[in-house]
Design an enzyme around this catalytic site. Structure first.
Site, PDB file in Angstrom:
ATOM      1  N   CYS A  80     -80.236  19.647   0.907  1.00  0.00           N
ATOM      2  CA  CYS A  80     -81.387  20.703   0.388  1.00  0.00           C
ATOM      3  C   CYS A  80     -81.719  21.566   1.554  1.00  0.00           C
ATOM      4  O   CYS A  80     -80.917  22.295   2.182  1.00  0.00           O
ATOM      5  CB  CYS A  80     -82.267  20.077  -0.350  1.00  0.00           C
ATOM      6  SG  CYS A  80     -83.243  21.148  -1.241  1.00  0.00           S
ATOM      7  N   HIS A 182     -78.905  17.911  -4.558  1.00  0.00           N
ATOM      8  CA  HIS A 182     -79.529  16.562  -4.392  1.00  0.00           C
ATOM      9  C   HIS A 182     -78.582  15.362  -4.690  1.00  0.00           C
ATOM     10  O   HIS A 182     -78.755  15.006  -5.912  1.00  0.00           O
ATOM     11  CB  HIS A 182     -80.939  16.227  -4.964  1.00  0.00           C
ATOM     12  CG  HIS A 182     -81.988  17.038  -4.220  1.00  0.00           C
ATOM     13  ND1 HIS A 182     -82.614  16.782  -3.051  1.00  0.00           N
ATOM     14  CD2 HIS A 182     -82.442  18.333  -4.315  1.00  0.00           C
ATOM     15  CE1 HIS A 182     -83.615  17.776  -2.574  1.00  0.00           C
ATOM     16  NE2 HIS A 182     -83.372  18.523  -3.515  1.00  0.00           N
ATOM     17  N   GLU A 184     -78.633  12.355  -4.212  1.00  0.00           N
ATOM     18  CA  GLU A 184     -79.374  11.096  -4.625  1.00  0.00           C
ATOM     19  C   GLU A 184     -80.049  11.242  -5.823  1.00  0.00           C
ATOM     20  O   GLU A 184     -80.654  10.300  -6.216  1.00  0.00           O
ATOM     21  CB  GLU A 184     -80.361  10.964  -3.389  1.00  0.00           C
ATOM     22  CG  GLU A 184     -81.756  11.875  -3.403  1.00  0.00           C
ATOM     23  CD  GLU A 184     -81.367  13.214  -2.841  1.00  0.00           C
ATOM     24  OE1 GLU A 184     -82.462  13.955  -2.758  1.00  0.00           O
ATOM     25  OE2 GLU A 184     -80.189  13.542  -2.258  1.00  0.00           O
TER      26      GLU A 184
END
Length: 202
Positions: A80, A182, A184
């Site tokens: 990001c 992202h 994650e």
């Protein structure tokens, strides 16, 4: 087995990245210590926030030069804002210098769609990368951003998405990788990307 350093420079999102890597079985250290970056097998630069503030923080703490140095020796992943900082310059609020590891700039997204761009979008892979091993085009990942990287070298673009305009979703230049989305927060698809990154230093 060594560890992956997750850089802590007072911008959000580092713990979710750290937890994701730990879930996959990788040893990690959350750190702002340049010596820990030197000892690490790989480095992750997470981040949520404004480009100039983050760049100033890295410069002030002496991490900017250390990251540049270590990126020549080992895998590095910016996520990001962390990806945006890989570029030469950013134009969020005011002009600011980035790490200069990927040629290009970071600028406001010009689109008819609502900003910030929040949600799930599919990826295209214009250039091959080990980051996406085992994944197919059109897989979906999660984005939250209003600015985009504009690389000057098309060969550094390893993923794109469409949001009323083409968005550079991921980049790679040598050992340096970046994802605007992202991983994650992108379910099994994102975890596979993190697993792929973690395996690069073996």
């Amino acid at each position: 087995m060594g560890y992956i350093a997750v850089i802590d420079y007072d911008v959000g999102n580092l713990m979710s990245v750290n937890n994701g890597m730990k879930y996959l079985g990788f040893q990690t250290k959350v750190t702002a210590d340049a010596k820990e970056l030197e000892r690490a097998d790989a480095i992750i630069l997470p981040g949520v926030g404004a480009f100039p503030d983050a760049a100033a923080k890295l410069e002030r703490t002496g991490l900017m030069n250390e990251i540049r140095c270590q990126s020549e020796k080992k895998p590095m992943l910016g996520i990001c804002l962390g990806m945006q900082l890989l570029f030469e310059k950013g134009y969020e609020v005011r002009e600011a210098n980035g790490l200069g590891l990927v040629p290009g700039t970071v600028e406001y997204i010009q689109t008819k769609y609502k900003l910030p761009h929040i949600g799930w979008n599919s990826l295209k892979f214009p250039n091959p990368s080990p980051l996406f091993a085992g994944l197919d085009e059109d897989c979906y990942v999660y984005f939250v951003h209003s600015f985009r990287g504009l690389p000057t070298d098309p060969s550094t673009v390893i993923a794109t998405t469409d949001y009323g305009t083409t968005i550079t979703a991921a980049v790679q230049k040598g050992n340096v990788f970046g994802t605007q989305f992202h991983p994650e927060k992108s379910g099994d698809i994102g975890l596979q990307m993190l697993r792929n990154f973690g395996g690069l230093n073996k």
